[in-house]
Design a protein around this motif. Sequence first.
Motif, PDB file in Angstrom:
ATOM      1  N   PHE A 282     -24.802 -57.762  18.280  1.00 39.27           N
ATOM      2  CA  PHE A 282     -23.353 -57.841  18.164  1.00 39.27           C
ATOM      3  C   PHE A 282     -22.806 -58.192  19.545  1.00 39.27           C
ATOM      4  CE2 PHE A 282     -24.435 -53.499  19.126  1.00 39.27           C
ATOM      5  CZ  PHE A 282     -23.405 -52.972  19.905  1.00 39.27           C
ATOM      6  N   SER A 283     -21.505 -58.320  19.666  1.00 40.42           N
ATOM      7  CA  SER A 283     -20.901 -58.769  20.914  1.00 40.42           C
ATOM      8  C   SER A 283     -20.399 -57.576  21.719  1.00 40.42           C
ATOM      9  CB  SER A 283     -19.739 -59.729  20.642  1.00 40.42           C
ATOM     10  OG  SER A 283     -20.201 -60.897  19.980  1.00 40.42           O
ATOM     11  N   CYS A 297     -18.846 -50.844  28.011  1.00 39.80           N
ATOM     12  CA  CYS A 297     -18.043 -52.047  27.810  1.00 39.80           C
ATOM     13  C   CYS A 297     -16.718 -51.966  28.566  1.00 39.80           C
ATOM     14  CB  CYS A 297     -17.761 -52.255  26.321  1.00 39.80           C
ATOM     15  SG  CYS A 297     -19.247 -52.516  25.338  1.00 39.80           S
ATOM     16  N   ARG A 299     -14.320 -54.057  27.487  1.00 40.19           N
ATOM     17  CA  ARG A 299     -13.383 -54.347  26.399  1.00 40.19           C
ATOM     18  C   ARG A 299     -14.072 -54.003  25.088  1.00 40.19           C
ATOM     19  NH1 ARG A 299     -14.618 -59.158  28.909  1.00 40.19           N
ATOM     20  NH2 ARG A 299     -15.853 -60.676  27.738  1.00 40.19           N
ATOM     21  N   ALA A 300     -13.304 -53.928  24.025  1.00 41.73           N
ATOM     22  CA  ALA A 300     -13.816 -53.430  22.752  1.00 41.73           C
ATOM     23  C   ALA A 300     -14.964 -54.297  22.247  1.00 41.73           C
ATOM     24  CB  ALA A 300     -12.706 -53.390  21.710  1.00 41.73           C
ATOM     25  N   LYS A 302     -17.482 -56.101  19.518  1.00 39.97           N
ATOM     26  CA  LYS A 302     -17.203 -56.717  18.219  1.00 39.97           C
ATOM     27  C   LYS A 302     -18.493 -56.765  17.405  1.00 39.97           C
ATOM     28  CE  LYS A 302     -13.296 -59.612  19.646  1.00 39.97           C
ATOM     29  NZ  LYS A 302     -12.744 -60.989  19.694  1.00 39.97           N
ATOM     30  N   THR A 303     -18.471 -56.051  16.284  1.00 43.21           N
ATOM     31  CA  THR A 303     -19.596 -56.077  15.355  1.00 43.21           C
ATOM     32  C   THR A 303     -19.354 -57.153  14.304  1.00 43.21           C
ATOM     33  OG1 THR A 303     -18.611 -54.487  13.830  1.00 43.21           O
ATOM     34  CG2 THR A 303     -19.842 -53.598  15.723  1.00 43.21           C
ATOM     35  N   GLU A 306     -15.882 -57.537  12.855  1.00 37.69           N
ATOM     36  CA  GLU A 306     -14.848 -58.252  13.595  1.00 37.69           C
ATOM     37  C   GLU A 306     -15.212 -59.711  13.866  1.00 37.69           C
ATOM     38  OE1 GLU A 306     -14.668 -54.010  14.162  1.00 37.69           O
ATOM     39  OE2 GLU A 306     -16.175 -55.316  15.079  1.00 37.69           O
ATOM     40  N   ARG A 307     -16.426 -60.132  13.502  1.00 35.89           N
ATOM     41  CA  ARG A 307     -16.868 -61.502  13.752  1.00 35.89           C
ATOM     42  C   ARG A 307     -17.144 -62.189  12.422  1.00 35.89           C
ATOM     43  NH1 ARG A 307     -21.554 -61.628  15.260  1.00 35.89           N
ATOM     44  NH2 ARG A 307     -22.113 -59.432  15.174  1.00 35.89           N
ATOM     45  N   GLY A 313     -24.763 -62.499  18.527  1.00 41.46           N
ATOM     46  CA  GLY A 313     -24.109 -61.711  19.550  1.00 41.46           C
ATOM     47  C   GLY A 313     -24.944 -61.716  20.809  1.00 41.46           C
ATOM     48  N   GLU A 333     -24.854 -51.847  15.840  1.00 33.40           N
ATOM     49  CA  GLU A 333     -24.995 -52.569  14.572  1.00 33.40           C
ATOM     50  C   GLU A 333     -26.472 -52.562  14.189  1.00 33.40           C
ATOM     51  OE1 GLU A 333     -24.393 -57.075  12.818  1.00 33.40           O
ATOM     52  OE2 GLU A 333     -22.859 -56.281  14.196  1.00 33.40           O
ATOM     53  N   HIS A 506      -9.635 -54.701   4.881  1.00 36.71           N
ATOM     54  CA  HIS A 506     -10.702 -54.592   5.880  1.00 36.71           C
ATOM     55  C   HIS A 506     -11.118 -53.141   6.116  1.00 36.71           C
ATOM     56  CE1 HIS A 506     -13.085 -55.221   9.473  1.00 36.71           C
ATOM     57  NE2 HIS A 506     -12.333 -54.339  10.091  1.00 36.71           N
TER      58      HIS A 506
END
Length: 519
Positions: A282-283, A297, A299-300, A302-303, A306-307, A313, A333, A506
């Motif tokens: 993931f990112s 991290c 910043r948040a 992204k799994t 969110e992608r 990733g 993830e 979502h």
Amino acid sequence: MTRQVIIEAVEQPGLTAEQVRRVAAEHPAVLAHLETADADRLILGEAAALGREPDGRAPFRASVFDPVSNRGVELRGTVGRPEHAEVVPSAYRPTPGPGELRAAAEILRADGRFPTGEDVIVYRPMPPLADLENPDGTTTRRPTLGVYTPGGPVRHRIVAVDVAARTVDWSPAGVSAAMHPDHPDDCESRLPTPVESLRDRGGPDAVRLRVLDGGTELWNLIVVRPRASAPQNPGDGSGVELREVRHRGRLVFRQAHVPILNVQYEEDGVTYRDWQNEETRFSAAGADPVGWGWRICDRAPKTILERPDNDAGNFQGVAFHDGGGGEVRIVSEIAAGWYRYVSEWRLADDGTVRPRFGFAGVRNPRTCMRHRHHVYWRFDFDVEGSDNDVIEQFDGTAEAPVATQIVRETTRRRRPPARFWQVTDKSSGRGYRIVPGPHDNTTDPYGIADLWFLRRRASELYDGNPHDDNRAMLGRFVNGESVSGTNVVVWYAGHFRHDQNAPHPHQGHIVGPDLIPVR
């Protein structure tokens, strides 16, 4: 001082995989039962110490499996004297690991029937195994692989590979890759990741997480990454696992994780027991202070939730993010075949714990059929110590809830008049309230129940993963023991119905309760 999120690598008590292999190789009963003299080919793993005190007296259990004879045993002993372990025949069959899958993929690609084209993807499907029963009563172990051919007349084929014989069965019995008639296109939009592309590059299995604010330590806990999460060996992980969780110096959990994850399809009754020790990408952007697989991290992260574009990733492991608002997220993830799951914990400054589990998938022939996911958390509460716990159920209205103490092991469903449950220390009154999440739903006959209240037993971590319908066999742990003034464990189930004809918002793809501190 500013807020700080600090992680440090820690060692977990127990036996290493090499120690388990050495015990197996020198134990005559192991090799005699498995009908092999080659200990190097055995599939095994680390064996965690199960006792509360991680010394030589702590018990352990370890699965030892021979993929050639397709037979297994379980070692049961103590960490300090593993050579004296009892050897018990076991029906547990581990899911194929990365090495076995890469070997199977090499055999598959060398097969003359393998399709041509650079866009062909060999991925991990469901079910993970398609073992073959032989006329003499033995079985042959056969990992499955999916073959995705975008331009071919058949886009998805699921095959079974006999790694020992180096043969491929292109139409294994009982394994279907048929498309849903109402969905002739591929289910899901993201391309699957080839089995050869996900590599474990090491890094520690566990870290100690500390969250400080202005010099005050808010949280102190051990985080175990999915690949090493319990139950393992036997068992197939539990996503991100938390151990020895303390808030402001007070012990909250001895252990918290998701040992059971099931899927059931409504139209044909197919069921799966999903593994939770396969980390996927993931990112996540940030720093890796203790090595590969652990990222703080900036910043948040992204799994796959969110992608919407792909199943890729830049990171594989566990990510931490303090995004403000008084809450730290712990995110990973994980993959099981074509399913993708988000294993997450949210730790608030006030002591609230929000366990969360998310559901998604990659391109496949099946998930457009209606199905239900069942996720089972296990909370080993130890507020004010391991004993003297009280469990209460609160019924009625939010304005005037009525408490009833639960004194014997039992199960419950989330339906009126029940509103929430509470585990507290009998002397201090401190504890946690279990408030169901808005999308957690209630069980169906396959899901069994929504909550289980049990007296803690070290052996009641793995339910046996039955091979008939894969359902959670937690009922075998309910035997009427007292849970009043004892050390208790709460199992909590969330249920998510996936229907592409009636998509949820979502947030509907995420389930989980709120655990709110009391006093």
